[in-house]
Design an enzyme around this catalytic site. Sequence first.
Site, PDB file in Angstrom:
ATOM      1  CB  CYS A  29       1.197  -3.810   5.383  1.00 24.45           C
ATOM      2  SG  CYS A  29      -0.356  -4.635   5.814  1.00 24.45           S
ATOM      3  CG  HIS A  82      -0.279   0.070   2.548  1.00 28.10           C
ATOM      4  ND1 HIS A  82       0.098   1.252   3.151  1.00 28.10           N
ATOM      5  CD2 HIS A  82       0.081  -0.917   3.416  1.00 28.10           C
ATOM      6  CE1 HIS A  82       0.632   0.995   4.323  1.00 28.10           C
ATOM      7  NE2 HIS A  82       0.650  -0.312   4.508  1.00 28.10           N
TER       8      HIS A  82
END
Length: 568
Positions: free
Chosen positions: A479, A460
Site C-alpha cells: 500500500c 492511507h
Amino acid sequence: MVYHKQILSRLTVVLICLFAVSCHNTSKPAEKVIVENPNEMNQQTSDNIKQSLQYALENGGKIGDNIVLNMDSATNDFYTSVDYKNVWSDKEKWNPLADSVYTYIQNAELSGLFPNDYHFDVFKSIKTKLDTDSTHRMDAALWTKADLLLTDGFVHIINDLKFGRIPADSISINKKDSSFNNDFYTNALKKLLEEKQLTTLLSTYEPSQKGYWELKNGIKNFLDSMDRRTYTHLKYPYKKNEKDSLAFIDSLETRLTESKCLTIGDLAPDSTQLKSAIKKYQGLKGIKPDGIISTSLVKLLNTNDIERFKRIAITLDRYKQLPSQMPERYIWVNLPGYYLKVWDNDTVALESKVICGKPLTRSPLLTSSITNMITYPTWTVPNSIIVKQYLPKLKTNPHYLQKIGLNILDKDGNIVDPTKVNWQKYSKGIPYKIMQGSGDDNALGVLKFNFNNKFAVYLHDTNERGLFKRSVRSLSHGCVRVQEWEQLAFYILKYDSTNAKPNEKIAYNTDSLLNILARKEKKTIFIKHRLPLFIRYMGCEGKDGKIIFYDDMYGEDETIRNKYFANK
C-alpha cells in the site's frame, strides 16, 4: 490406377514449388545503376524504388547488403500512393526537407531517441558519397537507398514518438490499435511534404503531459556534459551455476579494469585481489569498502551516463503509454520519486511524500479512481503477510499477534484463542482473519482511501509518521502511505462538491470530516465524483532544465533496459 495417382501427386508438388518460387522471384536490386543524364535520374530511381520495395517485402525488409527497412510495409504503402516517385531528391539534388530530416535524425537524442535506429550511419555514408563524388552522384542505386532510408527512418520516428518502444501493458491506455494503420504514416509523410514544417509536425505526435516536456527539455543539458565512455554492463543476480558464476566474475573483472581498479589477468575468480579491487572502487565512490558483491554494488557499477540516457528514453516511453488526454484533475503517484501530486489543470495543487512497497512486496502500477474514504479504519492483514511474516512466528509463540495488537477472528467475527490452534499444520494460509482494530495506533492511521483494484491495496495514513523523514521509503507491504493525508482528503471532498450537479446533495465536506475525526468515529465517506488516480514508475524527471534520477528500487528500468535497450 495407382500409377496415375502417383504421377498426379508428383505434378501437384511440382506446381506448388513453382508457385512458391514465382511468389518470391523479385531479383535483388542492383548495387550500382549509373545514369549519365540527370534528367533521367528520377525515372530510374523510381523504377529502382519499386523493385527494391518488392524485394524488401519478400525478404524481411532487406534492400541491400546489411540494409534493412524497419517499417517496410508502411514505407511501401506510402510509395504506392505516390507511384513510387522519389521524394527526397530531384535530378541528383537534395530537396531541402531531406536535410531537415537528416539533421533531426542526427540530433535524435534530444527526443530520447537513438540515431542509428533510423539508419543514421548508413545514410550518412551514402549522403557523403553523393555530396562529394560526381561518379557516385550518377548512381541511381545510391539515390534509391537514400530515399528509402529517409522515408523508413521518418516513419519509424513517428512510430517511436507516438507509441514508444516499450510494448503496451495492462495499465496502458494509449495502446496502438487498428485505427493506426499504414494510412496513418502515409498521411503524416504527405503532410510533411506539403507543409514542410518538420518540428511542428513531429511535436503533434508526442505526449502533451507537462512531465514529459520537462524531462525532454532537460536532455540538452544532460547531453552537453555527457560522459560517452562505454562500460561493461553487469547482469545481476545471475543463475547460481558454475557457467553463469564464472561469466559474471569475468564481466566484473572487466568492469573493474575499466575503472582502473584492477589490472586484468592478474587474478583468478574469487581471489583476494578481486575483493581488494572492489574495495578500491568502493573507496573511490565514497562508500564503505567491504569488498562484498551485492545488488547495491552492481547498481553503482552499472550507473554511467550512457545507462542514464537509456533510463531517460525508457521514462519518455512510459509517458507515451498514458492517455493522450489526461483528466483535468487527478492524483499522480510516482513510486521511485516517493511522492504524490494532485494535478489541477497543469498546476500542482498538492504534493506529499509517500511510503511505498518494499522490493519484495512492491506497490503495483495501476489506473483507478478514489471511491470512498474510511475514517479510523480497521486493518485486515493480507494472506501474503500472514504466510511470510506472521505464521512462522505463531508456530513458536502463539501469543505473538496479541503482543503487537492484532486479533485473530473466525468466519463469524469471533475472537479466536491462539493457544487452541495447531499452527504447525498450516503453511499456505490459515482459516482465520487477522485484524487490527481502529485507533491512533492502527497501521493504516486514521484515514484510508479506497479505489478499485485487483491488488487489494489503497492509500492511507500511518501510525509510523517518522518514516517519512527517510530518503529511501520503500518500506510497506504494497500500500501507499501518504504524509499529507488530511490535505488529500480535503481536496477530494472539495473536488466532489465542485463537480456536483445543481440540486445534487453532497453528504460530506471538510468540516464534517474534521468532526468525524475529532469523535474518532469509524465512517465510510462515499465519493460521488471520483478523482482519477495514476500510480506509475518514472525513474527520472526534469526540473529547472536538469534531470533528476531516482533509484530503480524495483528493477523495472533494468528489466526494460535488458529486453529492449541493451544494444543501444
